[in-house]
Motif scaffolding. Structure first.
Motif, mmCIF file in Angstrom:
data_model
loop_
_atom_site.group_PDB
_atom_site.id
_atom_site.type_symbol
_atom_site.label_atom_id
_atom_site.label_comp_id
_atom_site.label_asym_id
_atom_site.label_seq_id
_atom_site.Cartn_x
_atom_site.Cartn_y
_atom_site.Cartn_z
ATOM 1 N N PRO A 43 0.602 -1.199 0.083
ATOM 2 C CA PRO A 43 0.084 0.101 0.005
ATOM 3 C C PRO A 43 0.878 1.272 0.220
ATOM 4 O O PRO A 43 1.899 1.414 0.799
ATOM 5 N N GLY A 44 0.554 2.062 -0.915
ATOM 6 C CA GLY A 44 1.288 3.469 -1.041
ATOM 7 C C GLY A 44 2.414 3.414 -1.753
ATOM 8 O O GLY A 44 3.216 4.284 -1.925
ATOM 9 N N LYS A 45 2.826 2.259 -2.185
ATOM 10 C CA LYS A 45 4.074 2.246 -3.018
ATOM 11 C C LYS A 45 3.909 1.563 -4.285
ATOM 12 O O LYS A 45 3.432 0.745 -4.793
ATOM 13 N N PRO A 46 4.199 2.472 -5.394
ATOM 14 C CA PRO A 46 3.813 2.412 -6.730
ATOM 15 C C PRO A 46 4.504 1.012 -7.239
ATOM 16 O O PRO A 46 5.775 1.169 -6.885
ATOM 17 N N VAL A 47 4.098 0.479 -8.446
ATOM 18 C CA VAL A 47 4.865 -0.522 -9.051
ATOM 19 C C VAL A 47 4.974 0.138 -10.666
ATOM 20 O O VAL A 47 4.363 0.572 -11.101
ATOM 21 N N ARG A 48 6.413 0.073 -10.690
ATOM 22 C CA ARG A 48 7.006 0.813 -12.042
ATOM 23 C C ARG A 48 7.102 -0.460 -12.992
ATOM 24 O O ARG A 48 7.788 -1.511 -12.802
ATOM 25 N N ILE A 49 6.371 -0.184 -14.083
ATOM 26 C CA ILE A 49 6.652 -1.365 -15.165
ATOM 27 C C ILE A 49 7.499 -0.711 -16.135
ATOM 28 O O ILE A 49 7.118 0.441 -16.904
ATOM 29 N N VAL A 50 8.801 -0.980 -16.262
ATOM 30 C CA VAL A 50 9.791 -0.655 -17.269
ATOM 31 C C VAL A 50 9.501 -1.324 -18.650
ATOM 32 O O VAL A 50 9.547 -2.452 -18.831
ATOM 33 N N GLY A 76 -3.734 -1.004 -6.101
ATOM 34 C CA GLY A 76 -2.239 -0.432 -6.022
ATOM 35 C C GLY A 76 -2.136 0.705 -7.386
ATOM 36 O O GLY A 76 -3.081 0.883 -8.024
ATOM 37 N N VAL A 77 -0.992 1.203 -7.572
ATOM 38 C CA VAL A 77 -0.862 2.221 -8.329
ATOM 39 C C VAL A 77 0.676 1.551 -9.421
ATOM 40 O O VAL A 77 1.495 1.486 -8.928
ATOM 41 N N PHE A 78 0.079 1.192 -10.578
ATOM 42 C CA PHE A 78 0.780 0.738 -11.821
ATOM 43 C C PHE A 78 1.236 1.809 -12.595
ATOM 44 O O PHE A 78 0.527 2.358 -13.511
ATOM 45 N N VAL A 79 2.460 2.309 -12.957
ATOM 46 C CA VAL A 79 2.812 3.304 -13.700
ATOM 47 C C VAL A 79 3.919 2.650 -15.077
ATOM 48 O O VAL A 79 4.827 1.782 -14.564
ATOM 49 N N VAL A 80 3.692 3.108 -16.181
ATOM 50 C CA VAL A 80 4.659 2.838 -17.223
ATOM 51 C C VAL A 80 5.996 3.454 -17.578
ATOM 52 O O VAL A 80 5.634 4.795 -17.423
ATOM 53 N N ASP A 81 7.152 3.262 -17.350
ATOM 54 C CA ASP A 81 8.248 4.177 -17.637
ATOM 55 C C ASP A 81 9.140 3.544 -18.657
ATOM 56 O O ASP A 81 9.537 2.343 -18.760
ATOM 57 N N ASN A 82 9.152 4.275 -19.946
ATOM 58 C CA ASN A 82 9.463 3.961 -21.053
ATOM 59 C C ASN A 82 10.945 4.256 -20.890
ATOM 60 O O ASN A 82 11.302 5.556 -20.641
ATOM 61 N N LYS A 83 11.939 3.219 -21.274
ATOM 62 C CA LYS A 83 13.185 3.455 -21.338
ATOM 63 C C LYS A 83 13.813 2.687 -22.678
ATOM 64 O O LYS A 83 14.429 1.685 -22.482
ATOM 65 N N PRO A 84 13.621 3.419 -23.854
ATOM 66 C CA PRO A 84 14.042 2.673 -25.189
ATOM 67 C C PRO A 84 15.609 2.821 -25.559
ATOM 68 O O PRO A 84 16.227 3.731 -24.720
ATOM 69 N N GLY A 85 15.896 2.099 -26.212
ATOM 70 C CA GLY A 85 17.179 2.199 -26.700
ATOM 71 C C GLY A 85 18.262 0.908 -26.499
ATOM 72 O O GLY A 85 18.031 0.183 -25.452
ATOM 73 N N ALA A 86 19.138 0.741 -27.198
ATOM 74 C CA ALA A 86 20.323 -0.066 -27.045
ATOM 75 C C ALA A 86 19.703 -1.526 -27.388
ATOM 76 O O ALA A 86 20.051 -2.464 -26.561
ATOM 77 N N GLY A 87 18.600 -1.716 -27.992
ATOM 78 C CA GLY A 87 18.241 -3.192 -28.063
ATOM 79 C C GLY A 87 17.489 -3.678 -26.865
ATOM 80 O O GLY A 87 17.588 -4.760 -26.779
ATOM 81 N N THR A 88 16.743 -2.823 -26.084
ATOM 82 C CA THR A 88 16.016 -2.895 -24.840
ATOM 83 C C THR A 88 17.190 -3.152 -23.646
ATOM 84 O O THR A 88 16.694 -3.357 -22.457
ATOM 85 N N ILE A 89 18.472 -3.100 -24.107
ATOM 86 C CA ILE A 89 19.443 -3.131 -22.981
ATOM 87 C C ILE A 89 19.299 -1.970 -21.938
ATOM 88 O O ILE A 89 19.504 -2.451 -20.539
ATOM 89 N N ILE A 90 18.837 -0.784 -22.101
ATOM 90 C CA ILE A 90 18.811 0.404 -21.064
ATOM 91 C C ILE A 90 17.765 0.019 -19.998
ATOM 92 O O ILE A 90 18.100 -0.045 -18.892
ATOM 93 N N GLY A 91 16.583 -0.433 -20.643
ATOM 94 C CA GLY A 91 15.707 -0.768 -19.830
ATOM 95 C C GLY A 91 15.804 -1.937 -18.879
ATOM 96 O O GLY A 91 15.593 -1.959 -17.654
ATOM 97 N N ALA A 92 16.431 -3.182 -19.580
ATOM 98 C CA ALA A 92 16.751 -4.228 -18.720
ATOM 99 C C ALA A 92 17.521 -4.031 -17.745
ATOM 100 O O ALA A 92 17.535 -4.588 -16.624
#
Length: 339
Positions: A43-50, A76-92
């Motif tokens: 509760p109160g802690k967002p879930v970040r989906i990269v 809960g609170v779910f938010v999408v965080d886009n981190k594109p580039g380097a063939g998905t390596i940056i987000g991973a």
């Protein structure tokens, strides 16, 4: 030195056995309680989906719908965080370094865990140690697309032109080393043609390059390929699949058009950081599966030309391992490195 059980008096042996059984039961019940009492999300802690793709890409669109459904279902609170580039390596890399408490997740596709490890000598993450497979959301494919006004109306039209004009055709991909890229490399190998690769940071950028005439074709994901065709921007020449797609029943496969070996199915899935506890991974998988069973999510997946999966942690881990080995064989055969 351990005393043999038979040296004890019968009554002592019975007492010892009852104590052992009791301790085992307590251990089992504790494990069950752990699985049932896993609180997620906190509760109160967002879930970040990269999402290692740009906003507007097929994976991003589906991830955002899942995030909305998970927010509704779990409170809960779910938010999408886009981190594109380097063939998905940056987000991973971002997720690999995050806490394994279920509040940072990676929504990605097949390249991250099954292709990049073979394409790069060094990665800032370990595809297996740094991630816990949670749920395979959808099985996917790619489609060979050209501009609506392209002179090519079939795979053979394009191949014939490429053979007569070595190095004159350019093709895009939605990232270096992606299925989009590798399928084009396989096309060149299987048809003994030479074309020029121009990588981008996602389908939106690759599509803009195609529409501007900077490239002549590319293997697009089914979601954006179907959208582009419906909007009158694309012509679809063939699918890189074993059989025709349900959403495109009239479009022949590459194999049907005389080019074999371009038929490895891809997928999209959700991963947690490495060493995420099994009960927590299952709880996340169950929540995603509930969302997948809703009409709007399942319809979006099928409309994109994909197939709903929902496979959980154990089976998804086996799929990742199998596809890692399969793509490794293909990439080795192509003698392809991106270092």
């Amino acid at each position: 030195m351990t005393t043999p059980l038979k040296s004890f008096h019968p009554s002592q042996r019975r007492t010892w056995a009852r104590a052992l059984i009791a301790s085992l039961c307590i251990g089992s019940l504790s494990g069950l309680a752990l699985a049932q009492d896993t609180v997620w999300p906190t509760p109160g802690k967002p879930v970040r989906i990269v999402v290692p793709s740009p906003a507007g890409a097929g994976t991003d669109v589906l991830a955002r719908l899942l995030a909305r459904k998970l927010t509704e279902d779990t409170g809960g609170v779910f938010v999408v965080d886009n981190k594109p580039g380097a063939g998905t390596i940056i987000g991973a890399q971002d997720v690999a370094k995050s806490a394994n408490d279920g509040h940072t997740l990676l929504y990605t596709f097949v390249i991250t865990h099954t292709q990049n490890p073979h394409l790069y000598s060094k990665l800032p993450y370990d595809a297996f140690k740094d991630f816990t497979p949670v749920v395979q959301v959808a099985r996917s494919a790619t489609v060979l697309v050209v501009k609506k006004d392209s002179p090519f109306n079939s795979v053979q039209d394009l191949v014939s032109h490429a053979r007569k004009n070595p190095g004159k055709l350019n093709f895009a991909s939605y990232s270096q080393g992606s299925t989009s890229h590798l399928n084009a490399e396989l096309l060149m190998m299987q048809t003994k043609t030479q074309m020029v690769h121009i990588p981008f940071k996602g389908s939106p950028d690759a599509t803009r390059a195609l529409m501007a005439g900077d490239v002549h074709f590319y293997f697009d994901g089914t979601a954006t390929a179907v959208q582009g065709a419906n909007a009158g921007r694309f012509k679809l020449l063939g699918t890189a699949t074993e059989k025709r797609l349900q959403v495109l029943p009239d479009l022949p496969t590459m194999t049907e058009q005389g080019v074999e070996g371009i038929d490895i199915v891809g997928w999209q899935g959700l991963f947690a950081p490495g060493n995420t506890a099994a009960p927590l991974a299952k709880k996340i998988s169950d929540a995603v599966n509930k969302a997948l069973r809703t009409t709007d999510v399942s319809q979006m997946i099928t409309t994109q030309g994909n197939e709903v999966s929902g496979v959980g942690p154990d089976e998804f881990a086996r799929i990742v391992k199998s596809d890692h080995e399969r793509w490794g064989t293909v990439i080795k055969r192509l003698n392809l490195k991106l270092d």
